[in-house]
Design a protein around this motif. Structure first.
Motif, PDB file in Angstrom:
ATOM      1  N   ARG A   1      95.669 -31.710 -30.448  1.00 58.66           N
ATOM      2  CA  ARG A   1      95.423 -32.138 -29.058  1.00 58.66           C
ATOM      3  C   ARG A   1      95.402 -30.937 -28.126  1.00 58.66           C
ATOM      4  NH1 ARG A   1      99.114 -36.542 -29.969  1.00 58.66           N
ATOM      5  NH2 ARG A   1     100.721 -35.293 -28.981  1.00 58.66           N
ATOM      6  N   ALA A   2      96.369 -30.037 -28.304  1.00 59.18           N
ATOM      7  CA  ALA A   2      96.443 -28.851 -27.449  1.00 59.18           C
ATOM      8  C   ALA A   2      95.183 -28.003 -27.600  1.00 59.18           C
ATOM      9  CB  ALA A   2      97.687 -28.027 -27.783  1.00 59.18           C
ATOM     10  N   ALA A   3      94.700 -27.857 -28.828  1.00 56.14           N
ATOM     11  CA  ALA A   3      93.486 -27.067 -29.059  1.00 56.14           C
ATOM     12  C   ALA A   3      92.281 -27.730 -28.397  1.00 56.14           C
ATOM     13  CB  ALA A   3      93.250 -26.890 -30.551  1.00 56.14           C
ATOM     14  N   LEU A   4      92.194 -29.052 -28.469  1.00 59.12           N
ATOM     15  CA  LEU A   4      91.090 -29.766 -27.828  1.00 59.12           C
ATOM     16  C   LEU A   4      91.137 -29.612 -26.311  1.00 59.12           C
ATOM     17  CD1 LEU A   4      90.874 -33.112 -29.846  1.00 59.12           C
ATOM     18  CD2 LEU A   4      89.198 -31.262 -29.786  1.00 59.12           C
ATOM     19  N   VAL A   5      92.316 -29.780 -25.740  1.00 58.76           N
ATOM     20  CA  VAL A   5      92.460 -29.655 -24.290  1.00 58.76           C
ATOM     21  C   VAL A   5      92.128 -28.228 -23.856  1.00 58.76           C
ATOM     22  CG1 VAL A   5      94.097 -29.742 -22.367  1.00 58.76           C
ATOM     23  CG2 VAL A   5      94.071 -31.561 -24.069  1.00 58.76           C
ATOM     24  N   LYS A   6      92.561 -27.267 -24.635  1.00 57.89           N
ATOM     25  CA  LYS A   6      92.264 -25.864 -24.334  1.00 57.89           C
ATOM     26  C   LYS A   6      90.757 -25.639 -24.269  1.00 57.89           C
ATOM     27  CE  LYS A   6      92.735 -21.325 -26.463  1.00 57.89           C
ATOM     28  NZ  LYS A   6      93.248 -20.598 -27.611  1.00 57.89           N
ATOM     29  N   LYS A   7      90.033 -26.146 -25.270  1.00 62.15           N
ATOM     30  CA  LYS A   7      88.573 -26.014 -25.272  1.00 62.15           C
ATOM     31  C   LYS A   7      87.962 -26.714 -24.060  1.00 62.15           C
ATOM     32  CE  LYS A   7      87.909 -25.810 -30.285  1.00 62.15           C
ATOM     33  NZ  LYS A   7      87.348 -26.544 -31.445  1.00 62.15           N
ATOM     34  N   GLY A   8      88.463 -27.898 -23.749  1.00 63.93           N
ATOM     35  CA  GLY A   8      87.934 -28.653 -22.603  1.00 63.93           C
ATOM     36  C   GLY A   8      88.154 -27.939 -21.288  1.00 63.93           C
ATOM     37  N   ILE A   9      89.313 -27.343 -21.115  1.00 65.07           N
ATOM     38  CA  ILE A   9      89.626 -26.636 -19.880  1.00 65.07           C
ATOM     39  C   ILE A   9      88.797 -25.361 -19.761  1.00 65.07           C
ATOM     40  CG2 ILE A   9      91.448 -25.374 -18.663  1.00 65.07           C
ATOM     41  CD1 ILE A   9      93.363 -27.574 -19.583  1.00 65.07           C
ATOM     42  N   GLU A  10      88.535 -24.708 -20.892  1.00 62.55           N
ATOM     43  CA  GLU A  10      87.722 -23.498 -20.859  1.00 62.55           C
ATOM     44  C   GLU A  10      86.307 -23.780 -20.371  1.00 62.55           C
ATOM     45  OE1 GLU A  10      88.082 -21.906 -24.819  1.00 62.55           O
ATOM     46  OE2 GLU A  10      89.965 -20.881 -24.332  1.00 62.55           O
ATOM     47  N   MET A  11      85.885 -25.033 -20.451  1.00 64.62           N
ATOM     48  CA  MET A  11      84.541 -25.406 -20.012  1.00 64.62           C
ATOM     49  C   MET A  11      84.492 -25.759 -18.524  1.00 64.62           C
ATOM     50  SD  MET A  11      83.706 -27.694 -23.409  1.00 64.62           S
ATOM     51  CE  MET A  11      82.127 -28.333 -22.876  1.00 64.62           C
ATOM     52  N   LEU A  12      85.638 -25.869 -17.873  1.00 66.24           N
ATOM     53  CA  LEU A  12      85.689 -26.220 -16.447  1.00 66.24           C
ATOM     54  C   LEU A  12      85.317 -25.022 -15.582  1.00 66.24           C
ATOM     55  CD1 LEU A  12      89.044 -28.222 -16.249  1.00 66.24           C
ATOM     56  CD2 LEU A  12      86.726 -29.157 -16.271  1.00 66.24           C
ATOM     57  N   ASN A  13      84.901 -25.321 -14.339  1.00 65.79           N
ATOM     58  CA  ASN A  13      84.665 -24.217 -13.418  1.00 65.79           C
ATOM     59  C   ASN A  13      86.010 -23.682 -12.933  1.00 65.79           C
ATOM     60  OD1 ASN A  13      85.505 -25.256 -10.782  1.00 65.79           O
ATOM     61  ND2 ASN A  13      83.715 -26.571 -10.832  1.00 65.79           N
ATOM     62  N   PRO A  14      86.040 -22.446 -12.441  1.00 70.32           N
ATOM     63  CA  PRO A  14      87.314 -21.800 -12.087  1.00 70.32           C
ATOM     64  C   PRO A  14      88.166 -22.570 -11.074  1.00 70.32           C
ATOM     65  CG  PRO A  14      85.556 -20.197 -12.153  1.00 70.32           C
ATOM     66  CD  PRO A  14      84.911 -21.534 -12.311  1.00 70.32           C
ATOM     67  N   ALA A  15      87.546 -23.148 -10.070  1.00 69.58           N
ATOM     68  CA  ALA A  15      88.320 -23.855  -9.037  1.00 69.58           C
ATOM     69  C   ALA A  15      89.022 -25.069  -9.620  1.00 69.58           C
ATOM     70  CB  ALA A  15      87.400 -24.259  -7.884  1.00 69.58           C
ATOM     71  N   GLU A  16      88.321 -25.829 -10.450  1.00 71.14           N
ATOM     72  CA  GLU A  16      88.923 -27.010 -11.058  1.00 71.14           C
ATOM     73  C   GLU A  16      90.011 -26.615 -12.044  1.00 71.14           C
ATOM     74  OE1 GLU A  16      85.561 -29.054 -12.740  1.00 71.14           O
ATOM     75  OE2 GLU A  16      84.870 -29.741 -10.778  1.00 71.14           O
ATOM     76  N   ALA A  17      89.761 -25.568 -12.820  1.00 69.38           N
ATOM     77  CA  ALA A  17      90.754 -25.109 -13.793  1.00 69.38           C
ATOM     78  C   ALA A  17      92.035 -24.664 -13.091  1.00 69.38           C
ATOM     79  CB  ALA A  17      90.171 -23.968 -14.629  1.00 69.38           C
ATOM     80  N   ALA A  18      91.898 -23.925 -12.002  1.00 68.95           N
ATOM     81  CA  ALA A  18      93.078 -23.460 -11.256  1.00 68.95           C
ATOM     82  C   ALA A  18      93.825 -24.634 -10.644  1.00 68.95           C
ATOM     83  CB  ALA A  18      92.663 -22.469 -10.177  1.00 68.95           C
ATOM     84  N   ALA A  19      93.093 -25.575 -10.053  1.00 67.01           N
ATOM     85  CA  ALA A  19      93.740 -26.727  -9.422  1.00 67.01           C
ATOM     86  C   ALA A  19      94.523 -27.543 -10.454  1.00 67.01           C
ATOM     87  CB  ALA A  19      92.697 -27.600  -8.721  1.00 67.01           C
TER      88      ALA A  19
END
Length: 191
Positions: A121-139
């Protein structure tokens, strides 16, 4: 180690006590480094950014008025430091740490299957977050992982509270979409 309130260390540091500032750094170094590594995606550069952040915090401590929490002010410093570094290299940041790990659960009570499921699950979430734009990832990072309020995130990022709410909403939606894409690709790969 048990730390005292930030105000105690700030007062002593302003009076010239370098050991007090060292305690303040020790207390917050993990938080500063975590945000920096999530934004910069490079452990060495994140370490440098964290060090530069604490230098700036020390130099600007006399200007800290206490209108916000010290951690909010400090997050603003590290956030700006990382943005400046990204502007220099003209690249985006992503989150890279596993966000589903729960360090508070003792490993003795977890069976092997549960540990494997958490890691997946952690690996999947990590991949998903890496695909977000910077503002959304930071928020998402500041809100869910660092327990910052919307008002504090607004102060840290310089965005309005309503903009932060939109970033959180869109970030959650985009993360969900990213996770669906990733899991579909992985399922197809198994067939």
């Amino acid at each position: 180690m048990q730390f005292l309130e930030d105000d105690h260390y700030i007062t002593l540091t302003r009076e010239g006590d370098m050991q007090a500032f060292g305690q303040l750094v020790q207390k917050h170094q993990r938080l500063v480094y975590t945000l920096a590594v999530r934004m910069l995606k490079n452990p060495e550069e994140a370490q440098e950014a964290a060090q530069d952040t604490f230098v700036k915090v020390y130099q600007s401590l006399s200007g800290f008025e206490g209108k916000s929490k010290f951690t909010t002010w400090m997050y603003r410093v590290v956030y700006n430091e990382c943005l400046a570094r990204m502007r220099k290299t003209k690249r985006n940041f992503t989150l890279i740490e596993d966000i589903l790990e729960n360090e508070h659960d003792p490993p003795d009570f977890l069976d092997g299957l549960e540990l494997l499921q958490r890691a997946e699950r952690a690996a999947l979430v990590k991949k998903g977050i890496e695909m977000l734009n910077p503002a959304e990832a930071a928020a998402l990072t500041l809100y869910y992982l660092d327990d910052q309020s919307i008002k504090e995130i607004s102060t840290i990022t310089g965005n309005s509270e309503s903009n932060v709410k939109v970033q959180l909403y869109r970030g959650r939606k985009h993360l969900e979409q990213n996770l669906k894409k990733i899991t579909n690709k992985e399922l197809i790969g198994l067939l």
